[in-house]
Design a protein around this motif. Sequence first.
Motif, mmCIF file in Angstrom:
data_model
loop_
_atom_site.group_PDB
_atom_site.id
_atom_site.type_symbol
_atom_site.label_atom_id
_atom_site.label_comp_id
_atom_site.label_asym_id
_atom_site.label_seq_id
_atom_site.Cartn_x
_atom_site.Cartn_y
_atom_site.Cartn_z
ATOM 1 N N TYR A 32 113.925 5.403 34.008
ATOM 2 C CA TYR A 32 115.015 4.751 34.763
ATOM 3 C C TYR A 32 115.644 3.622 33.964
ATOM 4 C CZ TYR A 32 112.190 0.628 35.740
ATOM 5 O OH TYR A 32 111.461 -0.537 35.593
ATOM 6 N N ARG A 33 114.870 3.003 33.072
ATOM 7 C CA ARG A 33 115.396 1.864 32.304
ATOM 8 C C ARG A 33 116.535 2.263 31.364
ATOM 9 N NH1 ARG A 33 110.047 -1.699 30.656
ATOM 10 N NH2 ARG A 33 109.230 -1.864 32.777
ATOM 11 N N ASN A 88 119.519 1.921 33.870
ATOM 12 C CA ASN A 88 119.558 0.850 34.877
ATOM 13 C C ASN A 88 120.721 -0.126 34.704
ATOM 14 O OD1 ASN A 88 117.413 0.716 36.973
ATOM 15 N ND2 ASN A 88 117.686 -1.497 36.610
ATOM 16 N N HIS A 89 121.207 -0.255 33.468
ATOM 17 C CA HIS A 89 122.285 -1.223 33.219
ATOM 18 C C HIS A 89 123.672 -0.599 33.367
ATOM 19 C CE1 HIS A 89 121.665 0.824 29.458
ATOM 20 N NE2 HIS A 89 122.663 0.209 28.867
ATOM 21 N N GLY A 90 123.722 0.643 33.884
ATOM 22 C CA GLY A 90 125.007 1.202 34.295
ATOM 23 C C GLY A 90 125.935 1.689 33.200
ATOM 24 N N ALA A 102 127.216 7.801 37.015
ATOM 25 C CA ALA A 102 125.845 8.295 36.958
ATOM 26 C C ALA A 102 124.954 7.098 37.252
ATOM 27 C CB ALA A 102 125.526 8.868 35.587
ATOM 28 N N CYS A 103 123.852 7.335 37.956
ATOM 29 C CA CYS A 103 123.067 6.199 38.457
ATOM 30 C C CYS A 103 121.632 6.626 38.698
ATOM 31 C CB CYS A 103 123.700 5.739 39.780
ATOM 32 S SG CYS A 103 123.082 4.166 40.397
ATOM 33 N N ALA A 104 120.688 5.744 38.434
ATOM 34 C CA ALA A 104 119.298 6.023 38.778
ATOM 35 C C ALA A 104 119.160 6.133 40.292
ATOM 36 C CB ALA A 104 118.387 4.926 38.240
ATOM 37 N N LEU A 105 118.220 6.958 40.724
ATOM 38 C CA LEU A 105 117.999 7.194 42.155
ATOM 39 C C LEU A 105 116.550 6.954 42.555
ATOM 40 C CD1 LEU A 105 119.074 8.357 44.891
ATOM 41 C CD2 LEU A 105 118.466 10.626 44.041
ATOM 42 N N PHE A 137 112.247 6.082 40.846
ATOM 43 C CA PHE A 137 111.380 5.775 39.705
ATOM 44 C C PHE A 137 110.435 6.940 39.387
ATOM 45 C CE2 PHE A 137 112.084 1.527 41.650
ATOM 46 C CZ PHE A 137 112.622 0.864 40.562
ATOM 47 N N TRP A 144 114.996 -1.828 25.898
ATOM 48 C CA TRP A 144 116.180 -1.861 25.064
ATOM 49 C C TRP A 144 116.102 -3.040 24.096
ATOM 50 C CZ3 TRP A 144 119.331 2.046 24.626
ATOM 51 C CH2 TRP A 144 119.516 2.923 25.691
ATOM 52 N N HIS A 190 131.834 -0.197 35.581
ATOM 53 C CA HIS A 190 131.039 -0.546 34.395
ATOM 54 C C HIS A 190 129.564 -0.749 34.711
ATOM 55 C CE1 HIS A 190 132.061 -4.346 36.218
ATOM 56 N NE2 HIS A 190 131.347 -5.031 35.359
ATOM 57 N N GLY A 191 129.157 -0.413 35.939
ATOM 58 C CA GLY A 191 127.731 -0.336 36.237
ATOM 59 C C GLY A 191 126.983 -1.649 36.416
ATOM 60 N N ALA A 207 120.380 -2.582 41.572
ATOM 61 C CA ALA A 207 120.942 -2.082 40.309
ATOM 62 C C ALA A 207 121.485 -0.678 40.497
ATOM 63 C CB ALA A 207 119.882 -2.089 39.220
ATOM 64 N N TRP A 208 121.076 -0.013 41.573
ATOM 65 C CA TRP A 208 121.413 1.391 41.779
ATOM 66 C C TRP A 208 122.545 1.515 42.796
ATOM 67 C CZ3 TRP A 208 115.776 3.719 42.116
ATOM 68 C CH2 TRP A 208 115.134 3.478 40.887
ATOM 69 N N CYS A 268 126.823 2.692 42.737
ATOM 70 C CA CYS A 268 127.686 3.481 41.851
ATOM 71 C C CYS A 268 128.918 3.953 42.606
ATOM 72 C CB CYS A 268 126.879 4.694 41.367
ATOM 73 S SG CYS A 268 127.641 5.629 40.025
ATOM 74 N N VAL A 281 121.294 2.686 46.677
ATOM 75 C CA VAL A 281 119.934 3.049 47.047
ATOM 76 C C VAL A 281 119.293 1.854 47.747
ATOM 77 C CG1 VAL A 281 117.671 3.763 46.184
ATOM 78 C CG2 VAL A 281 119.760 4.681 45.138
ATOM 79 N N HIS A 323 123.586 -7.019 34.337
ATOM 80 C CA HIS A 323 123.123 -5.629 34.389
ATOM 81 C C HIS A 323 121.607 -5.644 34.198
ATOM 82 C CE1 HIS A 323 127.355 -4.033 33.769
ATOM 83 N NE2 HIS A 323 127.488 -5.331 33.534
ATOM 84 N N HIS A 324 120.885 -5.408 35.286
ATOM 85 C CA HIS A 324 119.422 -5.532 35.256
ATOM 86 C C HIS A 324 118.772 -4.325 34.585
ATOM 87 C CE1 HIS A 324 115.352 -5.854 37.389
ATOM 88 N NE2 HIS A 324 115.450 -6.917 36.611
ATOM 89 N N ILE A 325 117.753 -4.583 33.792
ATOM 90 C CA ILE A 325 116.952 -3.480 33.235
ATOM 91 C C ILE A 325 115.648 -3.358 34.029
ATOM 92 C CG2 ILE A 325 115.779 -2.545 31.212
ATOM 93 C CD1 ILE A 325 118.764 -2.604 30.767
ATOM 94 N N TYR A 344 121.182 -7.789 30.948
ATOM 95 C CA TYR A 344 122.206 -7.984 29.924
ATOM 96 C C TYR A 344 123.501 -8.395 30.615
ATOM 97 C CZ TYR A 344 119.226 -5.811 26.420
ATOM 98 O OH TYR A 344 118.196 -5.532 25.561
#
Lengths: 191, 191
Positions: A14-15, A18-20, A41-44, A46, A160, B19-20, B39-40, B42, B54, B173-175, B181
């Motif tokens: 997910y990382r 996560n920052h989009g 696109a986005c995490a949903l 873990f 990252w 830009h997420g 963070a999720w 979109c 989410v 933007h959370h990781i 970041y």
Amino acid sequence: MNEHILPVPLEKAYRLLNHGPTVLVSSSHAGVDNVMAAAWACALDFAPPRLTVVLDNSTRTRALVEGSGSFVIQLPTVRQLRLTHEVGSRSLDAEPDKLARAGVVLMRMEGVAAPLVQDCSAWLACRLLPEPHNQQAYDLFIGEVTAAWADARVFRDGHWHFETADPSWRSIHHIAGGNFYAIGEALRAAD
Amino acid sequence: MNEHILPVPLEKAYRLLNHGPTVLVSSSHAGVDNVMAAAWACALDFAPPRLTVVLDNSTRTRALVEGSGSFVIQLPTVRQLRLTHEVGSRSLDAEPDKLARAGVVLMRMEGVAAPLVQDCSAWLACRLLPEPHNQQAYDLFIGEVTAAWADARVFRDGHWHFETADPSWRSIHHIAGGNFYAIGEALRAAD
């Protein structure tokens, strides 16, 4: 494949999203490969890692994803700005040589039907979780991540490293009409 | 409210999220206000503008959103890094003074049930589009944006101005684990 591409444990996958960042969606079905850009696109989740991606009904990618039941989400870098904009604004139906014209070089990963785009920073291989209502009403597709990789020059040990990597490795974040921002400074919220 | 906060036309609202960035989700029901970080979140559609977010089953926010049928998504800035991390890691159930402790100041917008968090860069008021299967199976909520505003010092005329605004206005933007970041350099892909 090069020696810098290393597997990312699924619980850290997910990382990568996560920052989009804006991503590239690659897919393959019945001998046809395609790559498109997607800002949505986005995490949903873990564990198992899942993600959402919006695939418009007009895209060839959508037919390939529905046909094959799988796709790869990958993160283009600053170096791939033009490539990203081109695969996002050209259609494979109208331009059969779209990928070559955009400078896309594909590589294959064992056990993954969709091709991977070379020189990205990270890749998430996904199995489509069919949800016909979401797909038809919202163009919304859900994928379960089955494997992930990253280039260790910018993502390693579960983190990252944009702040120390060459700036060309930064992720890109589309706003509209070819206007992007690169990811920037690292910030730490004290606990 | 201050004189810098201006409405964003609904057809440009997706640009606030494209830009997420990590967002704050605010909600209110039966006299209880809450704010959480997510963070999720979109964009999902342009017109009408829709978005996904989410909301874990364990959050008080989820109950408030389900109860009220509405919520506000807003973009915290670099100045709100600690605030964002705190509302994302503390629970209103365990700490009834969570918002005050995190330094959250709320404001109200006419016709919007949920409160807005002061000093953010942009706000999207949303009506929940109930999708019980998504909510139960995936913790996935869909909202239709009914109104949007931005602080003209960083978003105006339909465009972000991170590159010329004070750096404290950058989106975050959370990781993972309090590592964020900020958004960075503007880049333009030639047509």
